[in-house]
Design a protein around this motif. Sequence first.
Motif, short mmCIF file in Angstrom:
data_model
loop_
_atom_site.label_atom_id
_atom_site.label_comp_id
_atom_site.label_asym_id
_atom_site.label_seq_id
_atom_site.Cartn_x
_atom_site.Cartn_y
_atom_site.Cartn_z
N GLU A 74 -3.45 4.07 -18.90
CA GLU A 74 -4.45 2.80 -19.45
C GLU A 74 -4.51 2.84 -20.83
O GLU A 74 -4.66 1.93 -21.57
CB GLU A 74 -5.61 2.79 -18.64
N THR A 134 -7.32 8.79 -16.82
CA THR A 134 -8.25 8.66 -15.73
C THR A 134 -7.88 9.69 -14.81
O THR A 134 -6.88 10.28 -14.89
CB THR A 134 -7.97 7.26 -15.07
N GLU A 135 -8.96 9.81 -13.64
CA GLU A 135 -8.55 11.01 -12.67
C GLU A 135 -7.43 10.68 -11.58
O GLU A 135 -6.62 11.27 -11.46
CB GLU A 135 -10.02 10.83 -11.70
N ARG A 136 -7.22 9.25 -11.53
CA ARG A 136 -6.15 8.94 -10.79
C ARG A 136 -4.50 9.08 -11.43
O ARG A 136 -3.80 9.27 -10.86
CB ARG A 136 -6.26 7.36 -10.50
N GLU A 137 -4.86 8.74 -12.79
CA GLU A 137 -3.54 9.36 -13.43
C GLU A 137 -3.34 10.75 -13.69
O GLU A 137 -2.16 11.08 -13.56
CB GLU A 137 -3.71 8.76 -14.92
#
Length: 271
Positions: A74, A134-137
Motif C-alpha cells: 500500500e 501493514t500487518e497483513r502485508e
Amino acid sequence: MPRLNSPFVITTAFAVVGIGVFALNAQDYETDPGIKALEARLEDDRVLFNVEVQREVTDDLLELGRLVAMGGAEAGGSGMACIACHGAEGMGDGSGAFPRIAGQSGWYLYKQLIDYASGARPNKVMSGVAQRLTEREMEAVSAYYAAIDAPFRPVIGDIEPELLQWGGQLGAVGSAERGIPACVNCHGPSGMGNPPSVPYLAGQYANYMTHQLELWAEGVRDNDAMNVMSSIAEKMSSEDMRAVSEYYARVRPAGAGAEVAVNVDMTVDTE
C-alpha cells in the motif's frame, strides 16, 4: 503495530516448493515462482511439515505476498521491493550483504519484520521498509518467501581447513571450556533450523552470519527470547564467529540438490 499473536501463527516452517532452478541476481525483477505452484505444494504434507496456521494460507495470501515482494505494498514503491535486494526467489546476495530468506520459517520472517518496525532489530534499510508495511502485508510476504525452495548460490572465497574444522566442532559440540553451547542444540541437525522461532543456518551466507554474531555481541541486535544469542556471541572470538559462519555456509540440507560435504575432524587440535 503488528502483534505476535496475529492470525498468522506458525508452529513450523513453510517449506519447500520445487520451482525452476535459475541463476538469478538479487536485482532480477523478471522471474518469480508461480503462485499456483506454491499453492499446490502447500497441499503436500512433506512440504508443510505439520504446519498449523489459524488462518489458511491461500493463493490470495501468496499473491499478496508476491505483490509486496515486487514493491506493490500500500505504501510501496521501488524502494519497497524485496526483490531488489533479496531477489524474486529469496536467494539474497552471495556477498552476504542481503541474506537468503527462501524457505525460512514464515513465523521467523514475520517476527523479524515486526522487530525491524519496532526498532528491536535496528537496520537502516529494513526498519524503514517494515514500518511502511501493514500487518497483513507482513504476513503475506513472509508466507510467500517461506514457501519457496530456491537453489543455493556457490560459496564465495576459501577458508583454511583448520578454521573450517573448528567451525564444525563449535556447531556440533560447542566449547565446554568457554561456555559456548553447540549450535545444533537450537538450530538443529546440519543447521536446518527449529521452526517456528529458530532460523536455519545451512546455506546462509558467511559474511551475513558473522555480522549478525558481531551485532549480538555488541548488543545492537537484541531481539531473541531470554537473550540467548547475545550471551553466546559475547563468549565468541572473531575467529570463532568466522569459523562457524564459514562452516554453515558450506552445509546443504538433505535433498537440496548438489550437497556440499563438510568433513570435520572432531579431534582437531585448536590450541
